[in-house]
Write an enzyme that holds these catalytic residues in place. Structure first.
Site, short mmCIF file in Angstrom:
data_model
loop_
_atom_site.label_atom_id
_atom_site.label_comp_id
_atom_site.label_asym_id
_atom_site.label_seq_id
_atom_site.Cartn_x
_atom_site.Cartn_y
_atom_site.Cartn_z
N ARG A 117 1.36 -7.15 18.90
CA ARG A 117 1.14 -7.68 17.54
C ARG A 117 1.51 -9.16 17.59
O ARG A 117 2.65 -9.52 17.88
CB ARG A 117 2.01 -6.95 16.52
CG ARG A 117 2.07 -7.68 15.19
CD ARG A 117 2.68 -6.88 14.07
NE ARG A 117 1.80 -5.81 13.65
CZ ARG A 117 1.93 -5.13 12.50
NH1 ARG A 117 2.92 -5.41 11.68
NH2 ARG A 117 1.09 -4.18 12.19
N HIS A 144 -7.14 -5.75 12.56
CA HIS A 144 -6.11 -4.70 12.60
C HIS A 144 -6.80 -3.35 12.90
O HIS A 144 -6.88 -2.46 12.06
CB HIS A 144 -5.37 -4.65 11.26
CG HIS A 144 -4.06 -3.92 11.31
ND1 HIS A 144 -3.56 -3.34 12.46
CD2 HIS A 144 -3.14 -3.68 10.33
CE1 HIS A 144 -2.39 -2.78 12.19
NE2 HIS A 144 -2.11 -2.96 10.92
N GLN A 147 -5.03 0.22 12.38
CA GLN A 147 -4.94 0.64 10.98
C GLN A 147 -6.26 1.28 10.55
O GLN A 147 -6.29 2.33 9.91
CB GLN A 147 -4.62 -0.57 10.09
CG GLN A 147 -4.56 -0.23 8.61
CD GLN A 147 -3.39 0.66 8.24
OE1 GLN A 147 -2.25 0.38 8.61
NE2 GLN A 147 -3.66 1.75 7.54
N ASP A 239 -5.20 -5.09 -0.02
CA ASP A 239 -4.14 -5.53 0.89
C ASP A 239 -3.44 -6.71 0.22
O ASP A 239 -3.93 -7.25 -0.79
CB ASP A 239 -4.78 -5.95 2.24
CG ASP A 239 -3.74 -6.31 3.31
OD1 ASP A 239 -2.55 -5.96 3.15
OD2 ASP A 239 -4.13 -6.96 4.31
N CYS A 279 -3.07 -0.56 3.32
CA CYS A 279 -2.47 -0.42 4.66
C CYS A 279 -0.95 -0.47 4.60
O CYS A 279 -0.28 0.00 5.51
CB CYS A 279 -3.01 -1.51 5.57
SG CYS A 279 -2.77 -3.17 4.93
N ARG A 307 -1.51 6.94 11.06
CA ARG A 307 -1.30 5.96 12.12
C ARG A 307 -0.78 6.66 13.38
O ARG A 307 -1.19 6.37 14.49
CB ARG A 307 -0.30 4.87 11.68
CG ARG A 307 -0.77 3.97 10.55
CD ARG A 307 -1.91 3.06 10.98
NE ARG A 307 -1.57 2.21 12.10
CZ ARG A 307 -0.93 1.04 12.02
NH1 ARG A 307 -0.58 0.55 10.86
NH2 ARG A 307 -0.68 0.33 13.12
N1 NVA Z 1 -2.92 -8.42 6.09
C1 NVA Z 1 -1.58 -7.96 6.34
C2 NVA Z 1 -1.60 -6.59 6.95
C3 NVA Z 1 -0.25 -6.01 7.23
C4 NVA Z 1 -0.31 -4.67 7.86
C5 NVA Z 1 -0.88 -8.95 7.25
O1 NVA Z 1 -1.50 -9.41 8.21
O2 NVA Z 1 0.27 -9.28 6.98
N1 CP Z 2 0.13 -1.26 8.05
C1 CP Z 2 0.90 -1.78 9.02
O1 CP Z 2 0.45 -2.19 10.08
O2 CP Z 2 2.23 -1.77 8.72
P1 CP Z 2 3.39 -2.49 9.54
O3 CP Z 2 3.23 -3.96 9.34
O4 CP Z 2 4.66 -1.95 8.92
O5 CP Z 2 3.28 -2.10 10.98
#
Ligand code: NVA
Ligand code: CP
Length: 320
Positions: A117, A144, A147, A239, A279, A307
């Site tokens: 990540r 992502h 997800q 989101d 998500c 997940r």
């Molecule tokens: N769009 C959000 C998704 C988190 C799972 C982010 O990138 O922070």
């Molecule tokens: N939805 C998701 O990826 O959550 P986290 O940021 O908690 O991993």
């Protein structure tokens, strides 16, 4: 796990592959992963442990925070018989500037798979190009995919199928919007994105998603009007307005997205049986009201649980 011939073919096709974006996966490959996810979920609920990854190790590199991704991957690899290693970039040398290429080759000597990540999609791509083991994208600024794999499982469970299902995504044209467009298009869904000017999804990714949708009998449509996107929707998705790394834009974004909240009024324009998805993490009172996200139409915890199952399928297929 007992596999039939077709399943064995898919296993061979997927073994060793990276999972960087849903654009790299065919409809049949995604269906195979979703069926494997359903199977692993069913086995787990029946108390039966499937352990195809005994003795294998997944390294999990995190440059951003996480609850769901971290815990579901770590528990998932453990349930499959392997071990997960949490590697924060605050602690490993990549965070001090060690080249991605060196990190990839060093880790390939110890691990059987890497989940990462980070911010830039190009880092994930470079890691995958230099590593000799599968690399899984656990979120970048652009995509992502993990997800969305779990989300497709959830939509199949709640709507019975994916083809022709209409999903309205209201909000930022971000990593979630991109992966939903690509995954939904591949499955022949109708994906409608409503985002304000200046926050619409990437034009190149939108074009790719549109051509994938056309091939599979689906649709991808971008609008600035949430009320148009939600007409006849089976799924309403949103989101956060400010993603990780955009915290300092919070105030400007609150203004830009003011008309893009998922609330009772907007929801009433969708189908009566429309489910709500997010998500997570969510900001109640911003992108969605508490009434909607905590209401009976919300499937957010089914999504988060999936997940685990979807990623177990992914790891079993790529690392098995
Ligand atoms: N769009 C959000 C998704 C988190 C799972 C982010 O990138 O922070
Ligand atoms: N939805 C998701 O990826 O959550 P986290 O940021 O908690 O991993």
């Amino acid at each position: 796990m007992e596999l039939n011939t077709k399943e064995i073919d898919y296993q061979q096709q997927l073994r060793g592959r990276d999972f960087l974006t849903l654009a790299d996966y065919s409809k049949d490959e995604l269906i195979y992963l979703l069926e494997l996810a359903d199977y692993l979920k069913k086995q787990q609920k029946a108390g039966k442990l499937e352990q195809p990854l005994k003795g294998k190790t997944l390294g999990m590199i995190f440059e951003k925070s996480s609850t769901r991704t971290r815990v579901s991957f770590e528990v998932g690899i453990y349930q499959l018989g392997g071990t997960g290693l949490f590697l924060s970039t605050n602690d490993i040398q990549i965070g001090r500037g060690e080249p991605v290429a060196d990190t990839a080759q060093v880790l390939s000597g110890y691990l059987d798979g890497i989940m990462i990540r980070t911010y830039s999609q190009s880092v994930v791509e470079e890691l995958a190009a230099k590593a000799s083991i599968p690399v899984i994208n656990g979120l970048t600024d652009t995509y992502h995919p993990c997800q969305v794999l779990a989300d497709l499982q959830t939509i199949r469970e709640t709507k019975g199928s994916l083809r022709g299902v209409k999903l309205a995504y209201i909000g930022d044209g971000n990593n979630m919007a991109h992966s939903l467009m690509l995954g939904g298009a591949t499955m022949g869904m109708e994906i409608h994105i409503a985002a304000p000017e200046g926050y619409q999804p990437d034009a190149g990714i939108t074009e790719t998603a549109k051509s994938i949708a056309k091939y599979h009998g689906g649709k991808v449509n971008i609008t600035e009007e949430p009320e148009v996107a939600v007409q006849q929707a089976d799924v309403i998705y949103t989101d956060v307005w400010a993603s990780m790394g955009q915290e300092n834009e919070q105030k400007i974004r609150e203004r830009a997205f003011a008309g893009f909240q998922v609330n009772k009024g907007l929801y009433s324009l969708a189908r009566k049986d429309a489910v709500f998805m997010h998500c997570l993490p969510a900001h109640r009172g911003e992108e969605v009201t508490a009434e909607i996200i905590d209401g009976k139409q919300s499937v957010i915890y089914q999504q988060s649980e999936n997940r685990l199952h979807a990623q177990k399928a992914l790891m079993a297929a790529l690392m098995g």
